[in-house]
Design an enzyme around this catalytic site. Sequence first.
Site, PDB file in Angstrom:
ATOM      1  NE  ARG A  58     -11.562  -2.909  -4.622  1.00  0.00           N
ATOM      2  CZ  ARG A  58     -12.026  -3.289  -3.432  1.00  0.00           C
ATOM      3  NH1 ARG A  58     -13.277  -3.671  -3.262  1.00  0.00           N
ATOM      4  NH2 ARG A  58     -11.236  -3.262  -2.389  1.00  0.00           N
ATOM      5  NE  ARG A 108     -20.753  -7.645  -7.703  1.00  0.00           N
ATOM      6  CZ  ARG A 108     -19.542  -7.290  -7.296  1.00  0.00           C
ATOM      7  NH1 ARG A 108     -19.216  -7.354  -6.026  1.00  0.00           N
ATOM      8  NH2 ARG A 108     -18.645  -6.865  -8.159  1.00  0.00           N
TER       9      ARG A 108
HETATM   10  N1   CP Z   1     -13.474  -6.112  -7.909  1.00  0.00           N
HETATM   11  C1   CP Z   1     -14.735  -6.011  -7.427  1.00  0.00           C
HETATM   12  O1   CP Z   1     -15.706  -6.445  -8.056  1.00  0.00           O
HETATM   13  O2   CP Z   1     -14.806  -5.423  -6.205  1.00  0.00           O
HETATM   14  P1   CP Z   1     -16.153  -5.146  -5.401  1.00  0.00           P
HETATM   15  O3   CP Z   1     -16.687  -6.487  -4.947  1.00  0.00           O
HETATM   16  O4   CP Z   1     -15.738  -4.273  -4.238  1.00  0.00           O
HETATM   17  O5   CP Z   1     -17.127  -4.487  -6.313  1.00  0.00           O
END
Ligand code: CP
Length: 312
Positions: A58, A108
Amino acid sequence: MNLKRKDLLGIEELTVEEINLILDTALPMKDIVQRDIKKVPTLRGRSVVNLFYEPSTRTRTSFELAGKFMSADTVNIATSSSSVAKGETLKDTAKTIEVMGADVVVLRHGMPGAARILAETISSHIINAGDGAHEHPTQALLDLFTIREEKGRIAGLTVTLVGDIVHSRVVRSNILALTKLGASVRLVGPPTLMPYGIEDMGVEVYYSLEEALKDSDVVMALRIQKERQQRGLFPSLREYSRLYGLTEEKLSWAKEDCLLMHPGPINRGVELSSPLADGISSLINRQVTNGVAVRMAILFLLIGGGKSDITA
Ligand code: CP
């Protein structure tokens, strides 16, 4: 319009005015997301690099789409096939991206504080897309946007977060965001998944799901983060699901118009039953759509050059 800061590292440092500016800017962005032709020239000539050391669907994809919808050049770095796999440090990787001309690095990383380290190391704007169990600010902002869109306000609502509190950066950012905007926050889950002293963040802690859900306006289920659990913190997923997994029956303990949220990805049958996840009270898909609009707003406010017209 712009944010008077170089980076977006966490909700903790944002003022209520800054949060509201992001939410208000996301409104016209959502109109763009819902058009047939989702393209405006706003960020033409600007570049956004997604640097993800942990898996994501996401957040990574929505930042990529957010940049593309505003005509920025977007690049994704998969660390498994980059020079990170040869042992390059985070700082050296980031410096390399900076000198190639990245305006924004969306990071991230599994280490709390990683985004702050980069922000102090390179001149590109840094957006924290999740740092360990510390913060996931853009998730909390899209959650606020979604609640506000549906309920018309945040202040005065009771929002209950259920499940793996201790490992969740989403919880930390949501507690900070919701309490800043005047909501009451409840946490519920097994004692082994509840961080010691979390009440100091201004929340109420429950261990009974039924008691926690009573009078709740919004319920947010959290993913059981098996990848961050070194030892068994509850007897079995079946036992967890029996006590804390949400079903249509258990949601009826909350207010009749209670909304259901989940940041995703879902473990179906663990945190949520499938009928509930796909049911009428579920905002899960809306959260994902709103994530694109909110990330467009953040990019615009960081690198839009103070433009007042988001479509120009
Ligand atoms: N909610 C969220 O951070 O999903 P992802 O890990 O798919 O980015």
